[in-house]
Design an enzyme around this catalytic site. Structure first.
Site, PDB file in Angstrom:
ATOM      1  N   LEU A 122      62.885  31.274  38.743  1.00  0.00           N
ATOM      2  CA  LEU A 122      63.636  30.497  37.347  1.00  0.00           C
ATOM      3  C   LEU A 122      63.119  31.108  36.225  1.00  0.00           C
ATOM      4  CD1 LEU A 122      63.704  26.879  38.921  1.00  0.00           C
ATOM      5  CD2 LEU A 122      65.242  28.755  39.709  1.00  0.00           C
ATOM      6  N   THR A 123      61.890  30.919  35.885  1.00  0.00           N
ATOM      7  CA  THR A 123      61.535  31.034  34.368  1.00  0.00           C
ATOM      8  C   THR A 123      61.467  32.433  34.148  1.00  0.00           C
ATOM      9  OG1 THR A 123      59.823  29.447  34.940  1.00  0.00           O
ATOM     10  CG2 THR A 123      59.576  30.685  32.876  1.00  0.00           C
ATOM     11  N   ARG A 265      21.484  13.755  43.030  1.00  0.00           N
ATOM     12  CA  ARG A 265      20.241  14.542  42.166  1.00  0.00           C
ATOM     13  C   ARG A 265      19.675  13.236  41.294  1.00  0.00           C
ATOM     14  NH1 ARG A 265      17.978  18.834  40.510  1.00  0.00           N
ATOM     15  NH2 ARG A 265      18.155  19.484  38.211  1.00  0.00           N
ATOM     16  N   GLY A 336      25.930  20.377  35.670  1.00  0.00           N
ATOM     17  CA  GLY A 336      25.403  21.293  34.844  1.00  0.00           C
ATOM     18  C   GLY A 336      25.472  22.755  35.201  1.00  0.00           C
ATOM     19  N   GLU A 360      55.268  23.621  34.954  1.00  0.00           N
ATOM     20  CA  GLU A 360      56.356  22.534  35.439  1.00  0.00           C
ATOM     21  C   GLU A 360      56.602  21.815  34.073  1.00  0.00           C
ATOM     22  OE1 GLU A 360      57.942  21.905  38.202  1.00  0.00           O
ATOM     23  OE2 GLU A 360      57.468  23.897  38.962  1.00  0.00           O
TER      24      GLU A 360
END
Length: 378
Positions: A122-123, A265, A336, A360
């Site tokens: 489409l695009t 952790r 981290g 979209e």
């Protein structure tokens, strides 16, 4: 809507089991190779789970947009690429249903069973959210049409067997009339497919496609010639909510990883989850994921009950996309340095999340849609 029917709960359990058994192990490979979305489609087709929202008269399960939202969320918890691969097939099937109806029944049924895998073309470089601006043409030449033009961000193109293409059979760019929906073989002479090396939703076959005077039969047109604009727009508005589901899944997947990491952790003698700022941020993220899901389910429920819930879908897509980006970023902070490793789940979901704010319909387009509620009627 705060609870699911027994049928939807059973469907969610099946999709979740498949995600945890197969997608969880396959997601990293999809991301690394930028390939493999066809496996997801074939698996779901063989399991009878691919036609979740198509009507039963076409061989679907008839679970509607709620079934779609559930499936995209579950797959999205492990892989944006896997969930997007499902989304592409649903987008193609929705186009065939909306534009072709009973005349496209054969292709709808084949898609539900994954006997055909569809790309959605489409695009274009100059026509994204504005479908009326598309420039790809399909001009008559005897008993054939000659297809010329280019498409960008064509999902599943690298592994599809058929392409669902919007092209102009009459009129000029800017006209809403004269746009037709075509269904063509993906390997026809003159079709060039170049897979894009995108940052997220990898493995979904997103590609650049060029049509170099491709000769196709006139009966490649689905539905009425020149009259596909309205049906295509409807299909895209509905599919927007499917993308909200993907974003909810990505956010949920990242949040679950972050909570598990914060619980296990230890720093300075206690678990990270006991650090106030981490506990508060995770609580905030949890609330946002729940809110994003409810917005998505609300839009899906409205669609299923016959309402044109395009504004609600835009709200869900916008909020879910923003939430996915925020929550995956939080997950990276909690992990981290370990989260920064290329291919770690939270790093992968972080890249997937950013795509949610663009594909979209960008966040800005969703805000435009919602802002129309406040504009004076002319």
């Amino acid at each position: 809507m705060f609870s699911l029917s027994k049928e939807l709960e059973e469907y969610r359990a099946k999709i979740r089991e498949y995600t945890q058994k197969t997608v969880k192990e396959y997601a990293k490979q999809m991301d690394e190779t930028n390939d493999g979305g066809d496996k997801i489609v074939k698996d779901l087709g063989e399991m009878g789970l691919l036609g979740m929202k198509q009507p039963t008269k076409y061989g679907g399960l008839g679970l509607g947009e709620m079934g779609f939202a559930i499936a995209t969320e579950e797959l999205g918890t492990e892989s944006g690429g896997a969930s997007h691969s499902l989304h592409t097939q649903q987008n193609a099937l929705q186009l065939l249903v909306s534009v072709g109806g009973d005349s496209a029944q054969e292709w709808i049924e084949k898609g539900i069973k994954a006997k055909e895998i569809y790309a959605v073309a489409l695009t274009e470089p100059q026509a994204g959210s504005d479908l009326g601006a598309l420039q790809t043409t399909a001009k008559p030449d005897g008993n054939e049409l000659v297809l010329s033009g280019e498409k960008i961000f064509t999902s599943a193109a690298s592994f599809s067997t058929k392409m669902v293409v919007l092209a102009r059979t009459s009129g000029n760019p800017g006209d809403r009339q004269g746009i037709s929906l075509l269904l063509i073989d993906s390997k026809l002479p003159g079709i060039e497919v170049h897979k894009l090396d995108i940052m997220g939703i990898r493995g979904a076959g997103v590609s650049y496609v060029k049509f170099n005077n491709v000769r196709i039969p006139k009966d490649s047109i689905i539905g009425k010639e020149g009259d596909a604009y309205r049906g295509a727009l409807k299909a895209l508005m509905v599919s927007r909510n499917g993308y909200a589901g993907i974003a909810v899944g990505i956010a949920r997947g990242a949040l679950e990883e972050a909570i598990a990491r914060a619980q296990s952790r230890k720093q300075f003698g206690k678990a990270l989850i006991e650090q106030e700022w981490i506990g508060f941020n995770l609580a905030d993220a949890y609330i946002k994921v729940e809110a994003a899901r409810l917005l998505t389910w609300r839009a899906a429920s409205l669609f299923d009950n016959g309402y044109e819930a395009t504004t609600e879908a835009s709200m869900a897509k916008y909020y879910a996309a923003v939430t996915a980006t925020e929550v995956t970023r939080l997950a990276l902070h909690i992990f981290g340095g370990h989260g920064l490793n290329r291919g770690s789940k939270v790093e992968r979901l972080y890249r997937d999340a950013k795509i949610m704010e663009i594909a979209e319909g960008t966040n800005e387009m969703q805000l435009v849609a919602v802002s129309r509620l406040f504009q004076p009627k002319k």
